[in-house]
Design a protein around this motif. Sequence first.
Motif, mmCIF file in Angstrom:
data_model
loop_
_atom_site.group_PDB
_atom_site.id
_atom_site.type_symbol
_atom_site.label_atom_id
_atom_site.label_comp_id
_atom_site.label_asym_id
_atom_site.label_seq_id
_atom_site.Cartn_x
_atom_site.Cartn_y
_atom_site.Cartn_z
ATOM 1 N N LEU A 1 29.124 23.606 -33.708
ATOM 2 C CA LEU A 1 28.787 24.537 -32.627
ATOM 3 C C LEU A 1 28.350 23.777 -31.382
ATOM 4 O O LEU A 1 28.661 24.178 -30.257
ATOM 5 C CB LEU A 1 27.684 25.490 -33.086
ATOM 6 C CG LEU A 1 28.097 26.506 -34.146
ATOM 7 C CD1 LEU A 1 26.912 27.341 -34.574
ATOM 8 C CD2 LEU A 1 29.195 27.421 -33.652
ATOM 9 N N LEU A 2 27.662 22.646 -31.584
ATOM 10 C CA LEU A 2 27.224 21.833 -30.448
ATOM 11 C C LEU A 2 28.441 21.304 -29.688
ATOM 12 O O LEU A 2 28.471 21.298 -28.454
ATOM 13 C CB LEU A 2 26.372 20.663 -30.941
ATOM 14 C CG LEU A 2 25.572 19.920 -29.879
ATOM 15 C CD1 LEU A 2 24.504 20.821 -29.318
ATOM 16 C CD2 LEU A 2 24.942 18.680 -30.458
ATOM 17 N N ILE B 1 27.555 22.579 -39.446
ATOM 18 C CA ILE B 1 27.764 23.744 -38.581
ATOM 19 C C ILE B 1 27.117 23.511 -37.230
ATOM 20 O O ILE B 1 27.690 23.809 -36.176
ATOM 21 C CB ILE B 1 27.194 25.010 -39.254
ATOM 22 C CG1 ILE B 1 28.064 25.394 -40.436
ATOM 23 C CG2 ILE B 1 27.107 26.167 -38.273
ATOM 24 C CD1 ILE B 1 27.525 26.511 -41.261
ATOM 25 N N TYR B 2 25.920 22.909 -37.276
ATOM 26 C CA TYR B 2 25.224 22.618 -36.009
ATOM 27 C C TYR B 2 26.066 21.714 -35.127
ATOM 28 O O TYR B 2 26.290 22.001 -33.950
ATOM 29 C CB TYR B 2 23.880 21.960 -36.316
ATOM 30 C CG TYR B 2 23.204 21.385 -35.104
ATOM 31 C CD1 TYR B 2 22.764 22.212 -34.071
ATOM 32 C CD2 TYR B 2 23.024 20.016 -34.969
ATOM 33 C CE1 TYR B 2 22.166 21.682 -32.955
ATOM 34 C CE2 TYR B 2 22.416 19.484 -33.859
ATOM 35 C CZ TYR B 2 21.990 20.318 -32.854
ATOM 36 O OH TYR B 2 21.408 19.793 -31.741
ATOM 37 N N LYS C 1 25.599 21.559 -45.072
ATOM 38 C CA LYS C 1 26.435 22.476 -44.295
ATOM 39 C C LYS C 1 25.783 22.895 -42.987
ATOM 40 O O LYS C 1 26.455 23.042 -41.969
ATOM 41 C CB LYS C 1 26.838 23.687 -45.133
ATOM 42 C CG LYS C 1 25.740 24.675 -45.452
ATOM 43 C CD LYS C 1 26.374 25.927 -46.057
ATOM 44 C CE LYS C 1 25.432 27.093 -46.166
ATOM 45 N NZ LYS C 1 24.390 26.973 -47.164
ATOM 46 N N ASN C 2 24.448 23.033 -42.996
ATOM 47 C CA ASN C 2 23.789 23.433 -41.752
ATOM 48 C C ASN C 2 23.955 22.381 -40.673
ATOM 49 O O ASN C 2 24.233 22.698 -39.521
ATOM 50 C CB ASN C 2 22.311 23.693 -41.991
ATOM 51 C CG ASN C 2 22.109 25.020 -42.684
ATOM 52 O OD1 ASN C 2 22.982 25.884 -42.626
ATOM 53 N ND2 ASN C 2 20.990 25.166 -43.363
ATOM 54 N N ALA C 3 23.821 21.122 -41.062
ATOM 55 C CA ALA C 3 23.982 20.046 -40.085
ATOM 56 C C ALA C 3 25.406 20.030 -39.551
ATOM 57 O O ALA C 3 25.637 19.874 -38.349
ATOM 58 C CB ALA C 3 23.640 18.708 -40.731
ATOM 59 N N PHE D 1 31.365 22.764 -29.548
ATOM 60 C CA PHE D 1 31.876 23.915 -28.795
ATOM 61 C C PHE D 1 31.104 24.080 -27.496
ATOM 62 O O PHE D 1 31.669 24.284 -26.433
ATOM 63 C CB PHE D 1 31.719 25.203 -29.612
ATOM 64 C CG PHE D 1 32.834 25.441 -30.581
ATOM 65 C CD1 PHE D 1 34.158 25.219 -30.213
ATOM 66 C CD2 PHE D 1 32.571 25.904 -31.853
ATOM 67 C CE1 PHE D 1 35.176 25.439 -31.098
ATOM 68 C CE2 PHE D 1 33.592 26.126 -32.759
ATOM 69 C CZ PHE D 1 34.891 25.895 -32.371
ATOM 70 N N ALA D 2 29.770 23.988 -27.630
ATOM 71 C CA ALA D 2 28.917 24.211 -26.463
ATOM 72 C C ALA D 2 29.201 23.172 -25.390
ATOM 73 O O ALA D 2 29.242 23.495 -24.199
ATOM 74 C CB ALA D 2 27.450 24.166 -26.883
ATOM 75 N N PHE D 3 29.448 21.922 -25.802
ATOM 76 C CA PHE D 3 29.715 20.878 -24.814
ATOM 77 C C PHE D 3 31.080 21.070 -24.157
ATOM 78 O O PHE D 3 31.245 20.834 -22.959
ATOM 79 C CB PHE D 3 29.604 19.482 -25.439
ATOM 80 C CG PHE D 3 28.231 18.916 -25.307
ATOM 81 C CD1 PHE D 3 27.793 18.429 -24.091
ATOM 82 C CD2 PHE D 3 27.363 18.902 -26.377
ATOM 83 C CE1 PHE D 3 26.513 17.925 -23.955
ATOM 84 C CE2 PHE D 3 26.075 18.396 -26.255
ATOM 85 C CZ PHE D 3 25.657 17.918 -25.035
ATOM 86 N N PHE E 1 32.459 23.912 -23.688
ATOM 87 C CA PHE E 1 32.193 25.042 -22.800
ATOM 88 C C PHE E 1 31.532 24.557 -21.499
ATOM 89 O O PHE E 1 31.953 24.895 -20.393
ATOM 90 C CB PHE E 1 31.261 25.975 -23.568
ATOM 91 C CG PHE E 1 30.825 27.214 -22.855
ATOM 92 C CD1 PHE E 1 31.744 28.178 -22.489
ATOM 93 C CD2 PHE E 1 29.482 27.432 -22.587
ATOM 94 C CE1 PHE E 1 31.329 29.326 -21.853
ATOM 95 C CE2 PHE E 1 29.062 28.574 -21.952
ATOM 96 C CZ PHE E 1 29.991 29.523 -21.585
#
Lengths: 266, 167
Positions: A20-21, A16-17, A12-14, A23-25, A27
Amino acid sequence: MQQIINAIFRNKNALIYLLLLLFAFVFLNNRSYYHQTRLEKLGLKLAGSLWNLQDNTANYFSLQQQNKALLEENRKLRELLTAHPNDTDSISPTLLPGFTYRHARVIKNSFDQARNTLVIDKGARDSIRGEMGIVGPDGIVGIVNETTAHYASALSLLHADVRINAKLKTNDAFGSLYWPGVEANRLLLTNISTINTVAVGDIIVTGGMSDYFPKDIPIGKVVAFKILPSKRYYEIEVMPFTNFTALEHVYILQNNRREELQQLNP
Amino acid sequence: MIQETLKITGQFILLIVLQVLIFSNINFLGYINPYPYLLFVVLYRLDSSQTVLLFLGFFLGLFLDLMLQTAGAHTIATLTVCFLRPAISNFSFGVNAENSHALEYGTKRSSRMIFLALLVFTHHLIYFSITIFNWNAISYILSNTLYSSLFTLSILWLTLSLFNVRR
């Protein structure tokens, strides 16, 4: 099923990462014009090689048809040559003075959107730069937009933001040509004053008032026209000679006197 | 638990404020700035949930991006560092990686230094790669990363030593 859910929980951490990554791109892409063009370029580079592969395979099946089209173009050029027997300039590499022609193949082409683009298999290494005009065997096709080392993307004439300076061949009346959308074989020519006469079947050619195209390159013919309510201008429907749904071989035009022109007209 | 949450919130706000008001305006030698807001990622307990850290890191970067007018570089760099932190701490602390006091006592000073250096260097490398985003400027990216990393590292090391009373 249970195993899939377990796998998702374990990683799950990977996940989620990555989310979010992403999203960041998005953005990054939305906030900075510089990054937007760089990312577009990267995408073009990746997709370009893919489309090239696809196009290379597909190309084999239409060889006969293309041969026919090239023969037809050859015939037209020969006709022109006989029409101007003394004008030897017309067979030199610079067909029209001040312009260099480069051949390229269309490897991706869209015609069903509001802003259509094409990708060609020549790029910065073949001296293709942004804002060069593109013509096909039958008439103008578009304008180069972005280039990478081996590929270039171009705005098709069927692009809502492209406007081309065009004129009626019969009486040299200038107007501006654009694509209103929807149909790939209908363009609109506006800003032609009603003091000029227009007839169905008249040929529309480039006006030569822009840096992209020399004058007198064929674009299409008039299929219908009406006078706008203001009674000052025509609105002319033009059917382009180029079939935008079947583009294959095109020529990139390099205006050798562009810098000179821009010095006069900054 | 509540105390821990309050502490984290306090750190989060304080570090953003310090970064925006002071550290991003230093411009040492014209262009070198430290990014000590990474202290947040360093101080987050090594045995706490990484999922929460990912979200905290994302928002930390996002707020900084919004206030510093950078596009998305802080978000991407901080998020990635948060994601890589377990691997980095495993590499530098070995068996002590799960020890929540690894940064204060019970570990070698060199391990702590390696932990900090890896964290900071990774973050800065990603940050400058994203801001400059041009393969041809690779030497500029690397030199910027190196100088800023040294600057940030010294500030982090000093801060940690200052607040670390137990030896």
